[in-house]
Design an enzyme around this catalytic site. Sequence first.
Site, PDB file in Angstrom:
ATOM      1  N   GLU A 271      -2.014  28.710  14.510  1.00  0.00           N
ATOM      2  CA  GLU A 271      -2.616  28.587  15.947  1.00  0.00           C
ATOM      3  C   GLU A 271      -1.537  28.118  16.713  1.00  0.00           C
ATOM      4  O   GLU A 271      -1.378  28.632  17.995  1.00  0.00           O
ATOM      5  CB  GLU A 271      -3.752  27.561  16.056  1.00  0.00           C
ATOM      6  CG  GLU A 271      -4.698  27.967  17.237  1.00  0.00           C
ATOM      7  CD  GLU A 271      -6.128  27.426  17.160  1.00  0.00           C
ATOM      8  OE1 GLU A 271      -7.129  28.017  16.502  1.00  0.00           O
ATOM      9  OE2 GLU A 271      -6.231  26.319  17.415  1.00  0.00           O
ATOM     10  N   HIS A 300      -4.498  31.980 -11.596  1.00  0.00           N
ATOM     11  CA  HIS A 300      -5.257  32.904 -11.989  1.00  0.00           C
ATOM     12  C   HIS A 300      -5.971  33.916 -11.019  1.00  0.00           C
ATOM     13  O   HIS A 300      -7.212  34.444 -11.236  1.00  0.00           O
ATOM     14  CB  HIS A 300      -6.357  32.337 -12.945  1.00  0.00           C
ATOM     15  CG  HIS A 300      -5.876  31.564 -14.055  1.00  0.00           C
ATOM     16  ND1 HIS A 300      -5.636  31.841 -15.381  1.00  0.00           N
ATOM     17  CD2 HIS A 300      -5.406  30.110 -14.019  1.00  0.00           C
ATOM     18  CE1 HIS A 300      -5.060  30.905 -16.094  1.00  0.00           C
ATOM     19  NE2 HIS A 300      -4.936  29.843 -15.393  1.00  0.00           N
ATOM     20  N   LYS A 412     -13.408  33.820  22.894  1.00  0.00           N
ATOM     21  CA  LYS A 412     -14.406  32.716  23.328  1.00  0.00           C
ATOM     22  C   LYS A 412     -14.974  33.309  24.738  1.00  0.00           C
ATOM     23  O   LYS A 412     -16.255  33.214  24.618  1.00  0.00           O
ATOM     24  CB  LYS A 412     -13.661  31.468  23.426  1.00  0.00           C
ATOM     25  CG  LYS A 412     -14.502  30.437  22.932  1.00  0.00           C
ATOM     26  CD  LYS A 412     -13.491  29.117  22.604  1.00  0.00           C
ATOM     27  CE  LYS A 412     -13.195  28.170  23.411  1.00  0.00           C
ATOM     28  NZ  LYS A 412     -12.360  26.937  23.018  1.00  0.00           N
TER      29      LYS A 412
HETATM   30  O1  PA5 Z   1      -6.257  23.281  18.063  1.00  0.00           O
HETATM   31  C1  PA5 Z   1      -7.135  23.476  18.740  1.00  0.00           C
HETATM   32  O2  PA5 Z   1      -7.077  23.379  20.099  1.00  0.00           O
HETATM   33  C2  PA5 Z   1      -8.435  24.227  18.523  1.00  0.00           C
HETATM   34  O3  PA5 Z   1      -8.296  24.693  17.143  1.00  0.00           O
HETATM   35  C3  PA5 Z   1      -9.403  23.245  18.655  1.00  0.00           C
HETATM   36  O4  PA5 Z   1      -9.553  22.180  17.734  1.00  0.00           O
HETATM   37  C4  PA5 Z   1     -10.825  24.271  18.337  1.00  0.00           C
HETATM   38  O5  PA5 Z   1     -11.006  25.380  19.033  1.00  0.00           O
HETATM   39  C5  PA5 Z   1     -11.957  23.095  18.493  1.00  0.00           C
HETATM   40  O6  PA5 Z   1     -11.893  22.782  20.113  1.00  0.00           O
HETATM   41  P1  PA5 Z   1     -12.659  21.546  20.711  1.00  0.00           P
HETATM   42  O7  PA5 Z   1     -12.057  20.399  20.140  1.00  0.00           O
HETATM   43  O8  PA5 Z   1     -12.257  21.634  22.110  1.00  0.00           O
HETATM   44  O9  PA5 Z   1     -13.956  22.115  20.333  1.00  0.00           O
END
Ligand code: PA5
Length: 443
Positions: A271, A300, A412
Amino acid sequence: MTLQLDYSLALTERTPGCGLDLPSLRELAPRVDEAVTALSERDDLGFFRLPTERDVLAEINAFVDEQAHIKEILVLGIGGSSLGGQTILNAVAPQDARPVHFLDNSDPTRLARILKTLDPATTLAIVMSKSGGTIETAAQFLIVHEWLGARASTNLVAVTDPDNGILRAFAKSAQLRTFPIPSDVGGRFSVLTAVGLLPARLAGVDAEAMLRGATEMAERCRRPLFENPAALFAAIHYLHDRDHGRRIHVLMPYSDPLRALANWFVQLWAESLGKRTSRTGEVIESGPTPLPAVGATDQHAQVQLFMEGPRDKLVTFVATEAPAHDLVIPKTTVPGYEYLSGHSLFEILDAEQRGTAVALSRDGRPSLLLKLPTLGAFELGELFFLFEAATAISGELYDIDAFNQPGVEAGKNLAYGLLGRDGYQHVGDDVRQEEASGSRHIC
Ligand code: PA5
């Protein structure tokens, strides 16, 4: 003894044909050192200061002392609001810890099954969401809130942004107990906030030791390239990717308790580094692909591919000098098994890790080794900070913003539209129209 990064097998000297030599690494050093300095001068990267903060931990400790009646814990959250806690508990929770269930999906099967086995009177639910708007978490939260009934006022805790978001507003109006995720700490960099510390303490993990480990690593991560394990991890991955086509970055702990670490790393690396544009807006569609593996299980499964498939991978092994627990194989006369007599299961893991690294190297395939003296909360803190710092430094090398996630937002927003969220209805109509139009090919 402290965590060590052994990068001998990532260089041509020991792995002839892998392409990366020491002079190339030295050539990159000024750029890496510049990146480390630039990052340390930024005041918007809250994760850098978390290892030395103790206020929230003190608050958490006081809260945990009041939870003697709690038998099981439900953690509602996804991505960065779940994986860190899962990693801590998987790695270092004491054997007699209270069960902690992480519900990191909106799949109904698991939640329905778990709720049937729990009692609202003795369950603590923790809803974690930095933004407070994440669909999966909001959905779980609404179901669990109703399930808790009158217990919600005492047995529900929110971990969220200190000021903003739907969850913060709700927690305020319902007077829920809350813990903050600081505004300047991004979700996937939040493991050392209440996101990780609260489940850790509820399970009896020594969170103070974890922060000490992170503090020591943070000090090492400010040093010049050849004394800085995070900078070396970032630089070696970057050069193997840029110059030698190794775009797949495998994290392979030889340890069951570190299985979840590989998943946490995957989210952090993917990410943070997978980005369409550079920091100046040029379209670069950049980003290595992180891949989780675990030894010896994956010997394996995936190791055949690592050994003989495309030469597009750099494997990082994580291993310990000594196990937290070990089992010795009894002396045997079973024909063919005698060689195992007296060896321990840890010795087998150790031999398999070393064997895999050398076999890869003999074929010109590079690897790194993160060696821990043992696996405890301190070492886990070191690992967390090392990977976070390495990710931030990699962002500088790839020239991308490692701290945003516009690609996640896109899907989203379309889902909001399909679910009829206020202000997004037209988006949902567009998706439905797109799905209905054009040719379809179904078998
Ligand atoms: O790193 C990030 O920002 C994302 O992976 C969030 O942790 C994830 O989308 C969850 O978001 P939130 O904590 O706002 O619910």
